[in-house]
Design an enzyme around this catalytic site. Structure first.
Site, PDB file in Angstrom:
ATOM      1  N   GLY A  36       0.827  -1.201   0.000  1.00  0.00           N
ATOM      2  CA  GLY A  36       0.000   0.000   0.000  1.00  0.00           C
ATOM      3  C   GLY A  36       0.863   1.253   0.000  1.00  0.00           C
ATOM      4  O   GLY A  36       2.098   1.181  -0.036  1.00  0.00           O
ATOM      5  N   GLY A  95       3.925  14.322  -4.233  1.00  0.00           N
ATOM      6  CA  GLY A  95       3.615  12.904  -4.353  1.00  0.00           C
ATOM      7  C   GLY A  95       3.203  12.452  -5.741  1.00  0.00           C
ATOM      8  O   GLY A  95       2.549  11.419  -5.879  1.00  0.00           O
ATOM      9  N   GLU A  96       3.597  13.208  -6.788  1.00  0.00           N
ATOM     10  CA  GLU A  96       3.186  12.802  -8.138  1.00  0.00           C
ATOM     11  C   GLU A  96       3.761  11.440  -8.502  1.00  0.00           C
ATOM     12  O   GLU A  96       3.115  10.639  -9.196  1.00  0.00           O
ATOM     13  CB  GLU A  96       3.611  13.841  -9.182  1.00  0.00           C
ATOM     14  N   ARG A  97       4.960  11.132  -8.034  1.00  0.00           N
ATOM     15  CA  ARG A  97       5.562   9.828  -8.326  1.00  0.00           C
ATOM     16  C   ARG A  97       4.700   8.704  -7.757  1.00  0.00           C
ATOM     17  O   ARG A  97       4.453   7.687  -8.405  1.00  0.00           O
ATOM     18  CB  ARG A  97       6.981   9.796  -7.745  1.00  0.00           C
TER      19      ARG A  97
END
Length: 303
Positions: free
Chosen positions: A74, A96-98
C-alpha cells in the site's frame, strides 16, 4: 495558475510546517515504517498533477519498482493535495506525483491524501524543494524551478538561496543553463552532459556543435573547457595571445571558483588575472552590448 499571490509574503516562510506534512521519501527498497495518518481517501481520477511541477521526467524502472511495492504494502506516505483552483471537486497534487503515477500502474482506485489549502507560491515552493531534497532534479529542471520562483513571484536570488539552503552563486549558475539551446538542455536532461559540461558551453558561439563533440568523444569537464578555449581562439581568428590562454589554464581552483561566483553575480564572463608571486592583477568584466554595459554599471554602482 494565478499570479495574484501577495508579493509581501517572504519566500520560505512556513516551509517547516509544509515540509512536516511531506515527511521522508517513500522508497520501495526501504524498511517498512509507520504510515502517516491520511485525512481522507480520494479516487485517482479526481486527482490531477500540478502543471508547474518542475520534474518532467520519471524513470520507468523506478515507477515500476514503486508500483510493485504499493501493490504489496500500500501507500505508506499519503499524497499532499489541495482543492484544484480550476475544477470544482478535483484535487491538485502538491507533493507525491511519483506515488500517484505508481498507484495508477498498481491499479488502485483510491489513494490516501492530506488536503491542504495552499496558495500558488506555497505549492511551487513545496514541489521544488521536495524534488531537490528527494530525487535530485536534473540541472535543467532545477534551474527551471528556480526561474519560476524568481520570475513569477518577484523574489530575489538572495531570498531564494536563503530559503533553499543554497548559495546565491549556485542559484545564478543554475539559471544560466537555461540560456543554452534546447538541444544542449536536452542532453543535460538525459544525463549525457553534466552541469559542469553545460556551464563550460555557455560562452561559446555554437554550444550545440561543441556539445555534440563532447558527447561523441566522452570528454571530461576539464577537456570540455580546453575545447571551448580552442573554439574561442578560432572564433578570434587565431589572434588571441597563446601566453594568456596558457596562464588561464593554470589558474588554481580557488581563482576559478571566484571567477564563477563573480560571473554568476554579474551574469557575464569575469576573468581574474593575478600576477604570479605578487598581490597585483586585473579583474576583467566582459559585455557584449551597450545595454549590458548599462546594466553592469547599474549593478556595480548599487543602482
Amino acid at each position: 495558475m494565478s499570479d495574484k499571490t501577495p508579493k509581501s509574503r517572504g519566500l520560505g516562510r512556513g516551509l517547516s510546517a509544509l515540509m512536516a506534512d511531506i515527511g521522508p521519501a517513500e522508497d520501495a527498497a526501504a524498511p517498512e515504517t509507520p504510515a502517516r495518518r491520511a485525512e481522507t481517501t480520494v479516487p485517482l481520477d479526481r486527482i490531477v498533477p500540478n502543471p508547474d511541477q518542475p520534474r518532467r521526467r520519471f524513470a520507468e524502472e523506478e515507477l515500476e519498482e514503486l508500483a510493485r511495492s504499493i501493490k504489496a504494502r500500500g501507500i505508506l506516505q499519503p499524497l499532499i493535495v489541495r482543492p484544484d483552483p480550476a475544477r470544482e471537486g478535483q484535487y491538485q497534487i502538491v507533493a507525491g506525483e511519483r506515488r500517484w503515477r505508481a498507484s495508477q500502474r498498481a491499479q488502485l482506485h483510491d489513494v490516501p491524501v492530506i488536503v491542504r489549502d495552499l496558495n500558488d507560491l506555497e505549492v511551487l515552493e513545496v514541489a521544488i524543494i521536495e524534488n531537490i531534497q528527494r530525487a535530485d532534479l536534473n540541472p535543467v529542471e532545477e534551474a527551471a524551478g528556480y526561474r519560476q520562483l524568481l520570475e513569477r513571484f518577484g523574489h530575489t536570488q538572495d531570498q531564494l538561496a536563503e530559503a533553499l539552503g543554497k548559495s546565491r552563486s549556485h542559484i545564478a549558475n543554475a539559471i544560466r543553463l537555461l540560456k543554452l539551446p534546447e538541444e544542449v538542455q536536452s542532453l543535460v536532461r538525459e544525463g549525457q552532459l553534466s552541469a559542469g559540461h553545460a556551464r563550460a558551453l555557455i560562452t561559446v558561439s555554437d554550444p550545440a556543435a561543441i556539445a555534440r563533440q563532447v558527447v561523441a568523444r566522452a570528454l571530461s569537464v576539464r577537456e570540455t573547457e580546453a575545447l571551448v578555449r580552442k573554439a574561442a581562439q578560432e572564433d578570434d581568428g587565431g589572434t588571441r595571445p597563446r601566453k594568456r590562454s596558457a596562464r588561464a589554464a593554470d589558474k588554481d581552483a580557488d581563482t576559478r571558483a571566484l571567477e564563477g561566483d563573480l560571473s554568476a553575480m554579474l551574469d557575464t564572463k569575469v576573468s581574474i588575472e593575478h600576477e604570479p608571486g605578487g598581490e597585483r592583477g586585473r579583474l576583467v568584466i566582459q559585455y557584449n552590448s551597450l545595454e549590458k554595459l548599462d546594466e553592469l554599471c547599474n549593478r556595480l554602482s548599487g543602482g
